[in-house]
Enzyme design. Structure first.
Site, PDB file in Angstrom:
ATOM      1  N   CYS A  62     -28.970 -36.544  23.855  1.00  0.00           N
ATOM      2  CA  CYS A  62     -29.687 -35.498  23.124  1.00  0.00           C
ATOM      3  C   CYS A  62     -31.188 -35.625  23.400  1.00  0.00           C
ATOM      4  O   CYS A  62     -31.735 -36.724  23.355  1.00  0.00           O
ATOM      5  CB  CYS A  62     -29.415 -35.633  21.623  1.00  0.00           C
ATOM      6  SG  CYS A  62     -30.252 -34.365  20.656  1.00  0.00           S
ATOM      7  N   CYS A  66     -34.994 -38.148  16.979  1.00  0.00           N
ATOM      8  CA  CYS A  66     -34.736 -38.561  15.590  1.00  0.00           C
ATOM      9  C   CYS A  66     -34.571 -40.089  15.555  1.00  0.00           C
ATOM     10  O   CYS A  66     -33.631 -40.626  16.175  1.00  0.00           O
ATOM     11  CB  CYS A  66     -33.488 -37.867  15.054  1.00  0.00           C
ATOM     12  SG  CYS A  66     -33.467 -36.088  15.410  1.00  0.00           S
ATOM     13  N   CYS A  69     -31.182 -42.041  15.180  1.00  0.00           N
ATOM     14  CA  CYS A  69     -29.960 -41.533  15.815  1.00  0.00           C
ATOM     15  C   CYS A  69     -29.586 -42.255  17.111  1.00  0.00           C
ATOM     16  O   CYS A  69     -30.374 -42.315  18.060  1.00  0.00           O
ATOM     17  CB  CYS A  69     -30.104 -40.045  16.088  1.00  0.00           C
ATOM     18  SG  CYS A  69     -28.557 -39.339  16.702  1.00  0.00           S
ATOM     19  N   CYS A 106     -15.160 -31.143  10.555  1.00  0.00           N
ATOM     20  CA  CYS A 106     -16.551 -30.908  10.914  1.00  0.00           C
ATOM     21  C   CYS A 106     -16.817 -31.357  12.346  1.00  0.00           C
ATOM     22  O   CYS A 106     -16.572 -32.521  12.693  1.00  0.00           O
ATOM     23  CB  CYS A 106     -17.452 -31.679   9.940  1.00  0.00           C
ATOM     24  SG  CYS A 106     -19.195 -31.396  10.281  1.00  0.00           S
ATOM     25  N   CYS A 137     -16.386 -26.663   9.775  1.00  0.00           N
ATOM     26  CA  CYS A 137     -17.816 -26.930   9.638  1.00  0.00           C
ATOM     27  C   CYS A 137     -18.328 -27.330  11.016  1.00  0.00           C
ATOM     28  O   CYS A 137     -17.598 -27.970  11.786  1.00  0.00           O
ATOM     29  CB  CYS A 137     -18.018 -28.069   8.639  1.00  0.00           C
ATOM     30  SG  CYS A 137     -19.753 -28.552   8.472  1.00  0.00           S
ATOM     31  N   CYS A 197     -24.357 -26.647   4.436  1.00  0.00           N
ATOM     32  CA  CYS A 197     -24.173 -28.068   4.155  1.00  0.00           C
ATOM     33  C   CYS A 197     -25.496 -28.705   4.547  1.00  0.00           C
ATOM     34  O   CYS A 197     -25.875 -28.681   5.719  1.00  0.00           O
ATOM     35  CB  CYS A 197     -23.011 -28.608   4.982  1.00  0.00           C
ATOM     36  SG  CYS A 197     -22.858 -30.404   4.906  1.00  0.00           S
ATOM     37  N   ARG A 269     -21.846 -35.130  -1.178  1.00  0.00           N
ATOM     38  CA  ARG A 269     -21.004 -35.970  -0.310  1.00  0.00           C
ATOM     39  C   ARG A 269     -21.622 -37.348  -0.097  1.00  0.00           C
ATOM     40  O   ARG A 269     -22.756 -37.471   0.379  1.00  0.00           O
ATOM     41  CB  ARG A 269     -20.754 -35.300   1.046  1.00  0.00           C
ATOM     42  CG  ARG A 269     -19.780 -36.126   1.891  1.00  0.00           C
ATOM     43  CD  ARG A 269     -19.386 -35.441   3.192  1.00  0.00           C
ATOM     44  NE  ARG A 269     -18.844 -34.137   2.937  1.00  0.00           N
ATOM     45  CZ  ARG A 269     -19.288 -33.018   3.494  1.00  0.00           C
ATOM     46  NH1 ARG A 269     -20.273 -33.054   4.344  1.00  0.00           N
ATOM     47  NH2 ARG A 269     -18.746 -31.860   3.199  1.00  0.00           N
TER      48      ARG A 269
HETATM   49  N1  SAM Z   1     -27.698 -32.686  16.705  1.00  0.00           N
HETATM   50  C1  SAM Z   1     -27.520 -31.946  15.522  1.00  0.00           C
HETATM   51  C2  SAM Z   1     -28.730 -32.033  14.625  1.00  0.00           C
HETATM   52  O1  SAM Z   1     -29.283 -33.110  14.472  1.00  0.00           O
HETATM   53  O2  SAM Z   1     -29.126 -31.020  14.067  1.00  0.00           O
HETATM   54  C3  SAM Z   1     -26.260 -32.296  14.757  1.00  0.00           C
HETATM   55  C4  SAM Z   1     -25.754 -33.722  14.729  1.00  0.00           C
HETATM   56  S1  SAM Z   1     -26.747 -34.901  13.852  1.00  0.00           S
HETATM   57  C5  SAM Z   1     -26.016 -36.418  14.324  1.00  0.00           C
HETATM   58  C6  SAM Z   1     -26.319 -34.647  12.161  1.00  0.00           C
HETATM   59  C7  SAM Z   1     -26.968 -35.495  11.103  1.00  0.00           C
HETATM   60  O3  SAM Z   1     -26.419 -36.807  11.121  1.00  0.00           O
HETATM   61  C8  SAM Z   1     -28.458 -35.747  11.188  1.00  0.00           C
HETATM   62  O4  SAM Z   1     -29.218 -34.683  10.703  1.00  0.00           O
HETATM   63  C9  SAM Z   1     -28.632 -36.956  10.286  1.00  0.00           C
HETATM   64  O5  SAM Z   1     -28.894 -36.555   8.958  1.00  0.00           O
HETATM   65  C10 SAM Z   1     -27.268 -37.652  10.372  1.00  0.00           C
HETATM   66  N2  SAM Z   1     -27.376 -38.958  11.062  1.00  0.00           N
HETATM   67  C11 SAM Z   1     -27.524 -39.164  12.370  1.00  0.00           C
HETATM   68  N3  SAM Z   1     -27.615 -40.463  12.658  1.00  0.00           N
HETATM   69  C12 SAM Z   1     -27.511 -41.125  11.468  1.00  0.00           C
HETATM   70  C13 SAM Z   1     -27.547 -42.487  11.102  1.00  0.00           C
HETATM   71  N4  SAM Z   1     -27.726 -43.461  12.008  1.00  0.00           N
HETATM   72  N5  SAM Z   1     -27.402 -42.812   9.799  1.00  0.00           N
HETATM   73  C14 SAM Z   1     -27.239 -41.839   8.876  1.00  0.00           C
HETATM   74  N6  SAM Z   1     -27.202 -40.526   9.168  1.00  0.00           N
HETATM   75  C15 SAM Z   1     -27.347 -40.176  10.446  1.00  0.00           C
HETATM   76  C1  DTB Z   2     -24.219 -35.656   7.871  1.00  0.00           C
HETATM   77  O1  DTB Z   2     -25.091 -35.433   6.998  1.00  0.00           O
HETATM   78  N1  DTB Z   2     -23.739 -36.856   8.162  1.00  0.00           N
HETATM   79  C2  DTB Z   2     -22.787 -36.769   9.249  1.00  0.00           C
HETATM   80  C3  DTB Z   2     -22.649 -35.243   9.451  1.00  0.00           C
HETATM   81  N2  DTB Z   2     -23.671 -34.712   8.616  1.00  0.00           N
HETATM   82  C4  DTB Z   2     -22.622 -34.675  10.778  1.00  0.00           C
HETATM   83  C5  DTB Z   2     -23.199 -37.534  10.456  1.00  0.00           C
HETATM   84  C6  DTB Z   2     -23.468 -38.973  10.225  1.00  0.00           C
HETATM   85  C7  DTB Z   2     -23.731 -39.608  11.536  1.00  0.00           C
HETATM   86  C8  DTB Z   2     -23.873 -41.080  11.457  1.00  0.00           C
HETATM   87  C9  DTB Z   2     -24.193 -41.673  12.779  1.00  0.00           C
HETATM   88  C10 DTB Z   2     -23.132 -41.482  13.819  1.00  0.00           C
HETATM   89  O2  DTB Z   2     -21.932 -41.737  13.555  1.00  0.00           O
HETATM   90  O3  DTB Z   2     -23.472 -41.131  14.955  1.00  0.00           O
HETATM   91 FE1  SF4 Z   3     -30.018 -35.198  18.574  1.00  0.00          FE
HETATM   92 FE2  SF4 Z   3     -29.277 -37.144  16.961  1.00  0.00          FE
HETATM   93 FE3  SF4 Z   3     -31.436 -35.733  16.385  1.00  0.00          FE
HETATM   94 FE4  SF4 Z   3     -28.997 -34.569  16.204  1.00  0.00          FE
HETATM   95  S1  SF4 Z   3     -29.781 -36.264  14.962  1.00  0.00           S
HETATM   96  S2  SF4 Z   3     -30.842 -33.706  17.132  1.00  0.00           S
HETATM   97  S3  SF4 Z   3     -27.936 -35.635  17.871  1.00  0.00           S
HETATM   98  S4  SF4 Z   3     -31.166 -37.075  18.180  1.00  0.00           S
END
Ligand code: SAM
Ligand code: DTB
Ligand code: SF4
Length: 353
Positions: A62, A66, A69, A106, A137, A197, A269
């Site tokens: 990606c 963030c 992530c 989802c 979702c 959501c 959630r």
């Molecule tokens: N890429 C898309 C976006 O960010 O809009 C969708 C997928 S992203 C992984 C969805 C959400 O997962 C993020 O907004 C964040 O709140 C959550 N998330 C990602 N990595 C995480 C982590 N290590 N711990 C907790 N929540 C996480």
């Molecule tokens: C949300 O708020 N939490 C979920 C879902 N929306 C998509 C994602 C959590 C991701 C945790 C890190 C991972 O497994 O990559």
């Molecule tokens: Fe990309 Fe992760 Fe950020 Fe979603 S949360 S936009 S997958 S870097």
């Protein structure tokens, strides 16, 4: 006396002040839990939990930064990248999720935003997963209005797009998209008629004021999000937030309780981070008003408790799963309309009440 901050007479509000939210966080724990339980029991069946299963339909690489992530191309996390999955493989995973007891599926993609050329495949996923009788979702990053409309027309029920944290702390975690970008996507989703959501993450080193402000931002949206995921940071090796001091578990429970009071009709959630929580901590989260979890041994790329472990916990707590059991439960909501109050002057009619 702070006994009923927020007012139990008209609980659907969009005009929370910072001071009011901080006062809720400052309540003695037992008083806060009492208010949260009262709000919860007014609008929800208190012993029922909704199960959503996640699938990463496009993994890693990606372009966004963030800081939490594992899927960002900018961090060396050792994650194997995978292209957009084929529709039939997604349908197969959804069928398994349904057989395991999930009612919502989802699908998440590691995109900044989808390309128009990806939309037909994603629409097919929505249509086919829905045909299995599951709620759908998706979380695909930022959406333009026309993209949101296409997903809605394909039958997508919910779109997940998180605010993640307060506007003040946001810039310490993400630089490649703005807070306003996120608000714009949420507006496109609402305009298209989908349910939202939207929640955030705690345990990223934010101040208590940032946690309060995240909830104020969510509750003061034109319509309360239908689902509010509260994630506890899953610390992944290689991400900038690895090594952050974790949140005090009781402050995590407070985050759930205040979310429940401020957005009483929403599903709250208990999301990422459950593998490092004890059964007792999760029980407190349910008592604070959490009524949905991610179910299945994987979130998107990180671990989630095994199904058998979750089933054992729910059994120990005497909790039912939405859609299972005696059929007395309707969408997790108590259907006694006599307890519902008419929309007050603070409601903008954004579909929340
Ligand atoms: N890429 C898309 C976006 O960010 O809009 C969708 C997928 S992203 C992984 C969805 C959400 O997962 C993020 O907004 C964040 O709140 C959550 N998330 C990602 N990595 C995480 C982590 N290590 N711990 C907790 N929540 C996480
Ligand atoms: C949300 O708020 N939490 C979920 C879902 N929306 C998509 C994602 C959590 C991701 C945790 C890190 C991972 O497994 O990559
Ligand atoms: Fe990309 Fe992760 Fe950020 Fe979603 S949360 S936009 S997958 S870097």
């Amino acid at each position: 006396m702070n006994q009923h901050i927020g007012g139990l007479d008209n609980p659907i509000r969009h005009d929370w002040t910072r001071a009011e939210v901080q006062a809720l966080f400052a309540l003695p724990f037992a008083d806060l839990m009492f208010q949260a339980q009262t709000a919860h029991r007014r609008f929800h069946e208190p012993n029922t939990v909704q199960l959503s299963t996640l699938l990463s339909i496009k993994t890693g690489a990606c372009p966004e930064d963030c800081g939490y992530c594992p899927q960002s191309v900018r961090f060396e996390t050792g994650l194997k990248k995978e292209p957009l999955m084929e529709v039939q493989a997604v349908v197969e995973a959804a069928r398994e999720a349904k057989a395991g007891g999930a009612t919502r599926f989802c699908m998440g993609a590691a995109w900044r935003s989808p390309k128009d050329r990806d939309i037909p495949k994603v629409e097919a996923m929505v249509r086919e997963v829905k045909a299995l009788g599951l709620e759908t979702c998706m979380t695909l990053g930022m959406l333009e209005q026309h993209q949101a409309q296409r997903l809605a027309d394909a039958g997508l029920d919910y779109y997940n797009h998180n605010l993640d944290t307060s506007p003040e702390f946001y810039g310490k975690v993400i630089s490649t998209r703005t807070y306003q970008d996120r608000l714009d996507t949420l507006e496109h989703v609402r305009n298209a008629g989908m349910k939202t959501c939207c929640g955030g993450i705690v345990g990223m080193g934010e101040r208590p004021e940032d946690r309060a402000e995240l909830l104020r931002q969510l509750a003061n949206l034109p319509a309360h999000p239908d689902s509010v995921p509260i994630n506890n940071l899953v610390q992944v090796e290689g991400t900038p937030l690895k090594g952050t001091t974790p949140i005090d578990p009781l402050d995590f429970v407070r985050q759930i309780a205040v979310a429940r009071i401020m957005m009483p009709r929403s599903f709250v959630r208990l999301s990422a981070g459950r593998t490092s929580m004890s059964d007792e901590l999760q029980a407190l989260c349910f008592m604070a008003g959490a009524n949905s979890i991610f179910y299945g041994d994987k979130l998107l790329t990180t671990q989630n408790p095994q199904n058998a472990k979750d089933r054992a916990l729910l059994r120990r707590l005497g909790m039912q799963v939405q859609g299972e059991g005696d059929g007395a439960v309707s969408g997790g909501l108590v259907v006694d309309e006599s307890v519902l109050v008419p929309a007050g002057p603070t409601c903008s009619g954004g579909g929340c009440c």
